[in-house]
Design a protein around this motif. Structure first.
Motif, PDB file in Angstrom:
ATOM      1  N   TYR A   1     -48.915  18.931   5.282  1.00  0.00           N
ATOM      2  CA  TYR A   1     -48.850  17.681   6.029  1.00  0.00           C
ATOM      3  C   TYR A   1     -48.171  17.859   7.381  1.00  0.00           C
ATOM      4  CZ  TYR A   1     -50.433  15.028   1.960  1.00  0.00           C
ATOM      5  OH  TYR A   1     -51.194  14.532   0.922  1.00  0.00           O
ATOM      6  N   GLY A   2     -47.081  18.625   7.417  1.00  0.00           N
ATOM      7  CA  GLY A   2     -46.289  18.671   8.625  1.00  0.00           C
ATOM      8  C   GLY A   2     -45.394  17.447   8.708  1.00  0.00           C
ATOM      9  N   LYS A   3     -44.687  17.313   9.785  1.00  0.00           N
ATOM     10  CA  LYS A   3     -43.738  16.221   9.939  1.00  0.00           C
ATOM     11  C   LYS A   3     -44.449  14.948  10.380  1.00  0.00           C
ATOM     12  CE  LYS A   3     -39.385  15.069  12.293  1.00  0.00           C
ATOM     13  NZ  LYS A   3     -38.358  15.543  13.253  1.00  0.00           N
ATOM     14  N   GLY A   4     -44.063  13.821   9.790  1.00  0.00           N
ATOM     15  CA  GLY A   4     -44.641  12.558  10.220  1.00  0.00           C
ATOM     16  C   GLY A   4     -44.844  11.583   9.084  1.00  0.00           C
ATOM     17  N   LEU A   5     -45.524  10.487   9.392  1.00  0.00           N
ATOM     18  CA  LEU A   5     -45.863   9.438   8.432  1.00  0.00           C
ATOM     19  C   LEU A   5     -47.364   9.437   8.206  1.00  0.00           C
ATOM     20  CD1 LEU A   5     -43.657   6.587   9.949  1.00  0.00           C
ATOM     21  CD2 LEU A   5     -43.217   7.808   7.800  1.00  0.00           C
ATOM     22  N   PHE A   6     -47.765   9.327   6.939  1.00  0.00           N
ATOM     23  CA  PHE A   6     -49.181   9.395   6.580  1.00  0.00           C
ATOM     24  C   PHE A   6     -49.476   8.288   5.569  1.00  0.00           C
ATOM     25  CE2 PHE A   6     -47.498  13.529   7.595  1.00  0.00           C
ATOM     26  CZ  PHE A   6     -48.413  14.053   8.485  1.00  0.00           C
ATOM     27  N   LEU A   7     -50.293   7.338   5.960  1.00  0.00           N
ATOM     28  CA  LEU A   7     -50.683   6.257   5.058  1.00  0.00           C
ATOM     29  C   LEU A   7     -51.978   6.662   4.361  1.00  0.00           C
ATOM     30  CD1 LEU A   7     -50.042   3.354   4.071  1.00  0.00           C
ATOM     31  CD2 LEU A   7     -51.588   2.543   5.874  1.00  0.00           C
ATOM     32  N   VAL A   8     -51.890   6.851   3.052  1.00  0.00           N
ATOM     33  CA  VAL A   8     -53.021   7.358   2.276  1.00  0.00           C
ATOM     34  C   VAL A   8     -53.751   6.198   1.605  1.00  0.00           C
ATOM     35  CG1 VAL A   8     -53.713   8.894   0.403  1.00  0.00           C
ATOM     36  CG2 VAL A   8     -51.812   9.528   1.909  1.00  0.00           C
ATOM     37  N   ARG A   9     -55.031   6.138   1.827  1.00  0.00           N
ATOM     38  CA  ARG A   9     -55.875   5.083   1.275  1.00  0.00           C
ATOM     39  C   ARG A   9     -55.979   5.195  -0.249  1.00  0.00           C
ATOM     40  NH1 ARG A   9     -61.214   5.453   5.119  1.00  0.00           N
ATOM     41  NH2 ARG A   9     -62.093   5.893   3.067  1.00  0.00           N
TER      42      ARG A   9
ATOM     43  N   PRO B   1     -54.754   2.278  -8.124  1.00  0.00           N
ATOM     44  CA  PRO B   1     -55.495   1.511  -7.104  1.00  0.00           C
ATOM     45  C   PRO B   1     -54.639   1.036  -5.929  1.00  0.00           C
ATOM     46  CG  PRO B   1     -54.983   0.099  -8.953  1.00  0.00           C
ATOM     47  CD  PRO B   1     -54.457   1.462  -9.310  1.00  0.00           C
ATOM     48  N   HIS B   2     -53.676   1.838  -5.503  1.00  0.00           N
ATOM     49  CA  HIS B   2     -52.747   1.431  -4.453  1.00  0.00           C
ATOM     50  C   HIS B   2     -52.854   2.346  -3.234  1.00  0.00           C
ATOM     51  CE1 HIS B   2     -50.707   4.424  -7.016  1.00  0.00           C
ATOM     52  NE2 HIS B   2     -50.332   4.924  -5.848  1.00  0.00           N
ATOM     53  N   TRP B   3     -52.210   1.935  -2.145  1.00  0.00           N
ATOM     54  CA  TRP B   3     -51.995   2.782  -0.977  1.00  0.00           C
ATOM     55  C   TRP B   3     -50.672   3.520  -1.153  1.00  0.00           C
ATOM     56  CZ3 TRP B   3     -54.891   2.528   3.842  1.00  0.00           C
ATOM     57  CH2 TRP B   3     -55.950   1.620   3.817  1.00  0.00           C
ATOM     58  N   THR B   4     -50.526   4.638  -0.449  1.00  0.00           N
ATOM     59  CA  THR B   4     -49.286   5.408  -0.509  1.00  0.00           C
ATOM     60  C   THR B   4     -48.861   5.803   0.902  1.00  0.00           C
ATOM     61  OG1 THR B   4     -49.974   6.350  -2.631  1.00  0.00           O
ATOM     62  CG2 THR B   4     -48.139   7.424  -1.509  1.00  0.00           C
ATOM     63  N   LEU B   5     -47.588   5.614   1.217  1.00  0.00           N
ATOM     64  CA  LEU B   5     -47.042   6.089   2.490  1.00  0.00           C
ATOM     65  C   LEU B   5     -46.270   7.378   2.221  1.00  0.00           C
ATOM     66  CD1 LEU B   5     -46.606   5.622   5.529  1.00  0.00           C
ATOM     67  CD2 LEU B   5     -44.441   4.485   4.917  1.00  0.00           C
ATOM     68  N   VAL B   6     -46.735   8.468   2.823  1.00  0.00           N
ATOM     69  CA  VAL B   6     -46.072   9.766   2.704  1.00  0.00           C
ATOM     70  C   VAL B   6     -45.222   9.970   3.954  1.00  0.00           C
ATOM     71  CG1 VAL B   6     -46.391  12.251   2.462  1.00  0.00           C
ATOM     72  CG2 VAL B   6     -47.973  10.675   1.318  1.00  0.00           C
ATOM     73  N   ALA B   7     -43.911  10.144   3.746  1.00  0.00           N
ATOM     74  CA  ALA B   7     -42.988  10.366   4.860  1.00  0.00           C
ATOM     75  C   ALA B   7     -42.402  11.768   4.728  1.00  0.00           C
ATOM     76  CB  ALA B   7     -41.882   9.320   4.835  1.00  0.00           C
TER      77      ALA B   7
ATOM     78  N   VAL C   1     -39.118  12.501   8.044  1.00  0.00           N
ATOM     79  CA  VAL C   1     -38.733  11.292   8.773  1.00  0.00           C
ATOM     80  C   VAL C   1     -38.401  10.208   7.755  1.00  0.00           C
ATOM     81  CG1 VAL C   1     -40.135  11.846  10.796  1.00  0.00           C
ATOM     82  CG2 VAL C   1     -41.123  10.483   8.951  1.00  0.00           C
ATOM     83  N   ALA C   2     -37.662   9.193   8.195  1.00  0.00           N
ATOM     84  CA  ALA C   2     -37.317   8.092   7.301  1.00  0.00           C
ATOM     85  C   ALA C   2     -38.554   7.224   7.051  1.00  0.00           C
ATOM     86  CB  ALA C   2     -36.196   7.258   7.900  1.00  0.00           C
ATOM     87  N   ALA C   3     -38.684   6.736   5.842  1.00  0.00           N
ATOM     88  CA  ALA C   3     -39.802   5.852   5.509  1.00  0.00           C
ATOM     89  C   ALA C   3     -39.453   4.425   5.905  1.00  0.00           C
ATOM     90  CB  ALA C   3     -40.102   5.921   4.017  1.00  0.00           C
ATOM     91  N   PRO C   4     -40.282   3.770   6.701  1.00  0.00           N
ATOM     92  CA  PRO C   4     -40.013   2.384   7.071  1.00  0.00           C
ATOM     93  C   PRO C   4     -40.276   1.452   5.899  1.00  0.00           C
ATOM     94  CG  PRO C   4     -42.163   3.042   7.873  1.00  0.00           C
ATOM     95  CD  PRO C   4     -41.548   4.268   7.266  1.00  0.00           C
ATOM     96  N   LYS C   5     -39.840   0.222   6.025  1.00  0.00           N
ATOM     97  CA  LYS C   5     -40.112  -0.787   5.002  1.00  0.00           C
ATOM     98  C   LYS C   5     -41.594  -1.142   5.042  1.00  0.00           C
ATOM     99  CE  LYS C   5     -38.743  -5.382   3.372  1.00  0.00           C
ATOM    100  NZ  LYS C   5     -38.637  -4.899   1.970  1.00  0.00           N
ATOM    101  N   VAL C   6     -42.224  -1.147   3.880  1.00  0.00           N
ATOM    102  CA  VAL C   6     -43.639  -1.477   3.769  1.00  0.00           C
ATOM    103  C   VAL C   6     -43.816  -2.492   2.647  1.00  0.00           C
ATOM    104  CG1 VAL C   6     -44.508   0.709   4.683  1.00  0.00           C
ATOM    105  CG2 VAL C   6     -43.993   0.504   2.242  1.00  0.00           C
ATOM    106  N   PRO C   7     -44.963  -3.145   2.560  1.00  0.00           N
ATOM    107  CA  PRO C   7     -45.193  -4.114   1.479  1.00  0.00           C
ATOM    108  C   PRO C   7     -45.061  -3.455   0.107  1.00  0.00           C
ATOM    109  CG  PRO C   7     -46.847  -4.359   3.190  1.00  0.00           C
ATOM    110  CD  PRO C   7     -46.079  -3.115   3.522  1.00  0.00           C
ATOM    111  N   ASP C   8     -44.727  -4.262  -0.892  1.00  0.00           N
ATOM    112  CA  ASP C   8     -44.554  -3.749  -2.248  1.00  0.00           C
ATOM    113  C   ASP C   8     -45.820  -3.091  -2.778  1.00  0.00           C
ATOM    114  OD1 ASP C   8     -41.963  -4.668  -2.234  1.00  0.00           O
ATOM    115  OD2 ASP C   8     -42.424  -6.538  -3.293  1.00  0.00           O
ATOM    116  N   ALA C   9     -46.974  -3.473  -2.261  1.00  0.00           N
ATOM    117  CA  ALA C   9     -48.237  -2.914  -2.731  1.00  0.00           C
ATOM    118  C   ALA C   9     -48.431  -1.469  -2.304  1.00  0.00           C
ATOM    119  CB  ALA C   9     -49.411  -3.756  -2.226  1.00  0.00           C
ATOM    120  N   VAL C  10     -47.588  -0.976  -1.405  1.00  0.00           N
ATOM    121  CA  VAL C  10     -47.684   0.402  -0.912  1.00  0.00           C
ATOM    122  C   VAL C  10     -46.606   1.246  -1.577  1.00  0.00           C
ATOM    123  CG1 VAL C  10     -47.634   1.899   1.115  1.00  0.00           C
ATOM    124  CG2 VAL C  10     -48.568  -0.421   1.302  1.00  0.00           C
ATOM    125  N   ARG C  11     -47.025   2.310  -2.251  1.00  0.00           N
ATOM    126  CA  ARG C  11     -46.071   3.231  -2.872  1.00  0.00           C
ATOM    127  C   ARG C  11     -45.555   4.192  -1.799  1.00  0.00           C
ATOM    128  NH1 ARG C  11     -48.020   5.701  -8.468  1.00  0.00           N
ATOM    129  NH2 ARG C  11     -48.023   3.455  -8.866  1.00  0.00           N
TER     130      ARG C  11
END
Length: 471
Positions: A439-447, A410-416, A419-429
């Motif tokens: 995906y290609g290059k970039g940051l993707f916040l998955v619901r 039941p969490h969000w996920t940041l796919v990097a 690129v470097a992954a920025p700091k995100v809240p602990d609730a985001v994997r």
């Protein structure tokens, strides 16, 4: 009067899936059902690949796989002889459409068994269903909803969800209309039967004996994971369909080489007129409509149950975020915004399949559905890319780890990617890797429901989006 966070009216696939999703999020929810037990029939027996992904996330995949099986090839009969095979869907087209998914074809599980599996999972998570509780009305105010019942005490909740079917008592109590049409005036009998004299390797098809099709078709499909078959028979307009054991035996004998006694048992039988309808709205105040209460499909193409489960999957994380987190109540407005267009599109698809205008294939697996037009889809990248905010997040591996395994829960996920992954809240994997072609290059916040909410070349704008959704 008892109180809870959410009252879910209806213990079908929609209500049970929503109950499971809320239970794993720590939401106090109760499912109420007017019947004394779960629905006993096979009705919605086809689970599409996208729904299989949802069920995997809800923790019931192993049970679903064990309970079902692949769809058999159709066998056409004429005058007691086999005259040819018929495939219900194009396997090559489906395989291409499923692409990155771990699920490459529809999976057959009788609806009653799917419900038992979801019910067991709900109980495992500490959730509950109250049977024999017929909702007859409700009142709502700024703080919550009071649901009234034909018997027993009222229930007070912060929100309520109508998952009580096409004849929804809750929808009627709200005064929400439904717009639709009869897709086919010819009534249809559907029954779960045991049969002697037919193999279980084929879906047995008996076309009408007359050229005008006046006597209707008959189809008898082995139900995977059981000893039973699902019998479906169409009748001329105006026919009073006999759903008794003798009536089922009579139609089988009249339209096939089977004798009446070959139908050794009728476990469940019902009749219906294929129709399609869409609720005028999916939310009124603190009450949401989901599943058949919001949209009624023909069985053709296997979209109704699947669309309904995905209603629950969309609503569950949003209710959870508002009730247990810091997300604003306005997040709940996006449920109707996102699900109403999807339901409308699926209604058109099922009608097309029923009329023979659309082949079961790429359009019916539901993997290409998404929310690009949603207010929750934010894409900040300078250049357009195949994967956009609002799209289903593809499966695959990143740095040797399966992405859908990372998303599960039941969490969000940041796919990097690259690129470097920025700091995100602990609730985001976080999932990080150098290359992922889908995906290609970039940051993707998955619901939490597996769709890309935000995408960017850099982290600019990410913090604002996280704050908007309560993270």
């Amino acid at each position: 009067m008892r109180t809870t966070d959410v009252v879910i009216v209806g213990a079908g696939p929609t209500g049970l899936a929503l109950g499971v999703d809320l239970a794993r999020r720590g939401v106090d929810a109760v499912v109420v059902e007017k019947a004394d037990g779960l629905f006993p029939g096979s009705r919605g027996k086809g689970l599409q690949p996208r729904t299989m992904e949802v069920l995997e996330d809800l923790g019931v995949l192993d049970a679903i796989l064990a309970a079902g099986g692949r769809y058999p090839v159709g066998m056409i009969w004429r005058d007691g002889e086999r005259v040819g095979e018929h495939r219900m869907f194009d396997p090559e087209e489906v395989k291409e459409a499923t692409g990155d998914s771990a699920f490459t074809e529809p999976w057959m599980v009788p609806q009653w068994r799917t419900q038992k599996i979801l019910f067991a999972r709900l109980e495992e998570l500490g959730g509950r269903v109250e049977f024999g509780r017929e909702a007859v009305g409700l009142d709502q105010d700024e703080d919550g909803v009071t649901v009234r019942f034909a018997a027993g005490p009222d229930l007070r909740a912060r929100y309520a969800v109508a998952a009580d079917g096409g004849r929804s008592a809750v929808r009627r109590a709200l005064g929400v209309g439904m717009t639709g049409e009869t897709v086919d005036p010819n009534p249809v009998l559907v029954a779960d039967v045991t049969v002697g004299g037919l193999d279980r390797d084929h879906w047995h098809l008996f076309p009408p004996a007359t050229e005008d099709g006046g006597d209707g078709f008959l189809a008898i499909c082995p139900l995977a994971g059981t000893e039973e078959f699902q019998l479906v028979a169409q009748f001329p307009e105006g026919t009073a369909v006999d759903v008794s054991t003798e009536g089922v035996r009579k139609v089988a004998a009249a339209r096939s080489h089977l004798a009446p006694e070959d139908i050794t048992e009728v476990r469940w039988a019902s009749d219906f007129r294929p129709r399609m309808a869409l609720a005028d709205r999916f939310r009124q105040g603190r009450v949401f409509l989901a599943g058949d209460a919001a949209h009624v499909h023909t069985p053709a193409g296997g979209q109704g149950l699947n669309t309904s489960v995905q209603d629950a999957y969309n609503l569950g994380w949003k209710l959870g975020a508002v009730l247990t987190g810091n997300a604003p109540a306005a997040l709940l407005d996006t449920y109707e915004e996102e699900r109403c267009p999807i339901a409308a599109a699926m209604l058109g698809l099922t009608a097309g399949v029923h009329r023979g205008e659309v082949r079961r294939g790429a359009a019916t697996v539901q993997l290409s559905l998404g929310y690009r037009e949603s207010s929750l889809a934010q894409d900040t990248r300078a250049a357009r890319a195949p994967l956009r905010a609002g799209d289903r997040a593809p499966d695959g591996t990143l740095d040797g780890v399966r992405l859908h395994d990372t998303f599960r829960g039941p969490h969000w996920t940041l796919v990097a990617v690259g690129v470097a992954a920025p700091k995100v809240p602990d609730a985001v994997r976080i999932a990080v890797g150098e290359d992922q072609p889908a995906y290609g290059k970039g940051l993707f916040l998955v619901r939490p429901d597996g769709y890309v909410g935000w995408a960017g070349d850099t982290e600019a704008g990410l913090a604002g989006y996280l704050a908007r959704v309560g993270l």
